[in-house]
Design a protein around this motif. Structure first.
Motif, PDB file in Angstrom:
ATOM      1  N   ARG A  16     -21.897 -25.144  -1.394  1.00  0.00           N
ATOM      2  CA  ARG A  16     -21.326 -24.233  -0.396  1.00  0.00           C
ATOM      3  C   ARG A  16     -21.987 -22.854  -0.473  1.00  0.00           C
ATOM      4  NH1 ARG A  16     -17.443 -20.501  -0.733  1.00  0.00           N
ATOM      5  NH2 ARG A  16     -16.584 -21.241  -2.724  1.00  0.00           N
ATOM      6  N   GLU A  19     -25.484 -22.838   0.899  1.00  0.00           N
ATOM      7  CA  GLU A  19     -25.496 -22.866   2.359  1.00  0.00           C
ATOM      8  C   GLU A  19     -24.943 -21.580   2.954  1.00  0.00           C
ATOM      9  OE1 GLU A  19     -26.709 -25.267   4.342  1.00  0.00           O
ATOM     10  OE2 GLU A  19     -27.380 -26.459   2.632  1.00  0.00           O
ATOM     11  N   LEU A  21     -21.759 -20.521   3.030  1.00  0.00           N
ATOM     12  CA  LEU A  21     -20.542 -20.815   3.784  1.00  0.00           C
ATOM     13  C   LEU A  21     -19.300 -20.347   3.039  1.00  0.00           C
ATOM     14  CD1 LEU A  21     -21.352 -24.492   4.863  1.00  0.00           C
ATOM     15  CD2 LEU A  21     -21.578 -22.419   6.256  1.00  0.00           C
ATOM     16  N   THR A  22     -18.302 -19.940   3.796  1.00  0.00           N
ATOM     17  CA  THR A  22     -16.989 -19.697   3.215  1.00  0.00           C
ATOM     18  C   THR A  22     -16.307 -21.041   3.023  1.00  0.00           C
ATOM     19  OG1 THR A  22     -15.901 -19.564   5.370  1.00  0.00           O
ATOM     20  CG2 THR A  22     -16.821 -17.520   4.450  1.00  0.00           C
ATOM     21  N   ALA A  25     -15.332 -22.375   6.415  1.00  0.00           N
ATOM     22  CA  ALA A  25     -16.439 -22.919   7.213  1.00  0.00           C
ATOM     23  C   ALA A  25     -16.888 -24.270   6.689  1.00  0.00           C
ATOM     24  CB  ALA A  25     -17.603 -21.930   7.201  1.00  0.00           C
ATOM     25  N   MET A  26     -16.956 -24.411   5.359  1.00  0.00           N
ATOM     26  CA  MET A  26     -17.388 -25.694   4.807  1.00  0.00           C
ATOM     27  C   MET A  26     -16.317 -26.758   5.024  1.00  0.00           C
ATOM     28  SD  MET A  26     -18.953 -26.597   1.076  1.00  0.00           S
ATOM     29  CE  MET A  26     -19.841 -28.141   0.839  1.00  0.00           C
ATOM     30  N   ARG A  29     -16.745 -28.184   8.351  1.00  0.00           N
ATOM     31  CA  ARG A  29     -17.879 -29.102   8.422  1.00  0.00           C
ATOM     32  C   ARG A  29     -17.516 -30.468   7.835  1.00  0.00           C
ATOM     33  NH1 ARG A  29     -23.003 -26.328   8.228  1.00  0.00           N
ATOM     34  NH2 ARG A  29     -24.015 -28.360   7.885  1.00  0.00           N
TER      35      ARG A  29
END
Length: 460
Positions: A16, A19, A21-22, A25-26, A29
């Motif tokens: 994570r 990438e 990402l918070t 956000a992950m 996904r």
């Protein structure tokens, strides 16, 4: 992927962050909630198969990286390393190692690499046998691809216990145009096997037993047909010594030969059907006790596991010449010498017998310490009694209740023989068999009282 729940929080957290990402956000996904992802990253929830699929699909991620602990042999691999006497004063137990590996697998892997390459003594670091053994234990002495190829070849050759020697001979003749010739001892005084490509012969010493003869032929087949596969496995190891790589390759050749003589699925079924009755298994597969003991340490196929034995070989001086912990988690073998109170040493006095003993291994802080052990003498290949060793098999006592050789044996810890890891690493204060004081202990001297042992000592 290994069996059991998959806890891979640190790997997911690093992915994570890589990438950028918070958690929210992950989680989006991966089609899961932020709170669930938070639990996963803290190793409070395992990864489901669906989440693993989403990770692979969304991030082009190799799922093998989720099992970071396997590269160092899991908790058992860490336990073997922390059994080093240099860590004895810290009293690190198995629960702490489990927590360490779960919470910081990359740190654990870094420690393992440092220990394997530079953390050992200079002598051991330059010892090719030690380097080779480290690599074998990193794999837990289970090489799945070799097992599968050996099993396929055994099926192709239609090997059976009644004509295994004939099947091996036919394979050499039909595929490699090699005949087998048995030569007198005076012609091959210092060799067991020799490949004569000019004469198209595999020459074997007459001193080999039938079981050893079959094994040598299987070894030759492994060299001829699996050398590329075996070299590929060995090339993945980071050896600093060419001799270590050669020793590791030799181990893999022997592994394949044993797997050919004792194909995985058929062998495991026979083990379970006979309650691992060692004499029956020897006869059924036409192998020696040493070959059988080796094979018993390798039964770790995912979804088809056998009992986790360890195996060792010692000489009359108590020196280890072979040590395979496999999946047993045993740190009992992590010493330069064996305890004289262990049946592994007294078995020399009872040649050919299966000698059983339940032991409580003291000073083994990082792994199981209560074992059922079986020892038997064997002769060196082709030696006709000139060289004798003892092979010892060990299994955690809590798993040994149904073993054929454990029937009638007392498996309780209360009645077990207390043993150590050789005098230099044993801190039992009243052992009358003690030959040396333990390293790191403070010796005490009393001018008035002479004890029953030559050394008195305090705490480390």
């Amino acid at each position: 992927m290994s069996e059991g729940p998959l806890f891979a929080g640190p790997a997911i957290r690093r992915l994570r962050k890589k990438e950028g990402l918070t958690q929210a956000a992950m989680a989006a996904r991966l089609s899961i909630s932020s709170s669930y992802l938070n639990l996963i990253e803290r190793n409070q929830r395992p990864l489901s198969a669906r989440v693993v699929f989403q990770v692979v699909d969304q991030f082009d991620f190799d799922p093998r990286n989720l099992r970071e602990d396997e590269s160092i042999g899991g908790v058992d691999g860490l336990a073997r390393r922390f059994a080093d006497e240099r860590f004895a004063e810290f009293g690190i137990d198995r629960d702490e190692l489990t927590e360490f590996l779960a919470s910081a697998p990359q740190v654990a892997a870094a420690f393992a690499r440092l220990y394997d390459t530079a953390g050992r003594s200079v002598d051991e670091g330059s010892d090719p046998m030690a380097q080779s053994r480290v690599e074998v234990e990193r794999w837990r002495n289970h090489f799945a691809d070799l097992d599968e190829k050996a099993e396929e070849l055994a099926d192709e050759m239609r090997l059976s216990r009644s004509d295994i020697g004939l099947g091996l001979t036919e394979r050499l003749r039909e595929k490699h145009q090699l005949a087998i010739r048995i030569l007198p001892r005076e012609v091959m005084p210092d060799a067991l096997r020799r490949l004569d490509l000019h004469a198209r012969q595999l020459q074997l010493s007459e001193m080999l037993s039938p079981a050893s003869r079959n094994f040598q032929v299987a070894l030759q087949i492994a060299q001829l047909e699996q050398q590329e596969e075996i070299s590929g496995i060995a090339s993945g190891a980071q050896f600093t010594d060419e001799a270590a790589r050669k020793l590791f390759e030799r181990h893999l050749l022997g592994y394949f030969a044993a797997a050919l003589l004792m194909p995985y699925s058929r062998f495991l079924r026979a083990c379970e059907a006979t309650n691992y009755d060692l004499p029956v298994l020897r006869r059924r597969f036409g192998v020696s006790f040493e070959q059988l003991a080796h094979r018993l340490t390798t039964l770790q196929r995912v979804g088809q596991r056998g009992l986790p034995f360890f195996m060792a070989r010692i000489d009359r001086a108590g020196q280890f010449s072979k040590r395979f912990a496999g999946a047993s988690g045993s740190t009992l073998l992590e010493s330069d010498a064996s305890c004289p109170l262990w049946v592994a040493n007294s078995a020399f006095e009872r040649p050919g017998e299966l000698c059983c003993q339940t032991v409580l291994a003291q000073g083994v802080d990082a792994g199981p310490d209560h074992w059922f052990t079986i020892a038997r003498t064997v002769e060196g290949s082709g030696s006709s009694g000139e060289a004798r060793f003892v092979i010892i098999l060990g299994l955690e006592s809590k798993l040994a209740g149904d073993l054929a050789q454990a029937r009638g044996q007392n498996l309780s810890a209360e009645d077990a023989q207390r043993i150590g890891m050789g005098c230099a690493r044993c801190h039992r204060p009243s052992c009358r068999q003690r030959s040396l004081p333990p390293r790191g202990a403070q010796l005490r001297f009393d001018p008035i009282v002479r004890g029953v042992t030559p050394f008195r000592f305090g705490e480390r």
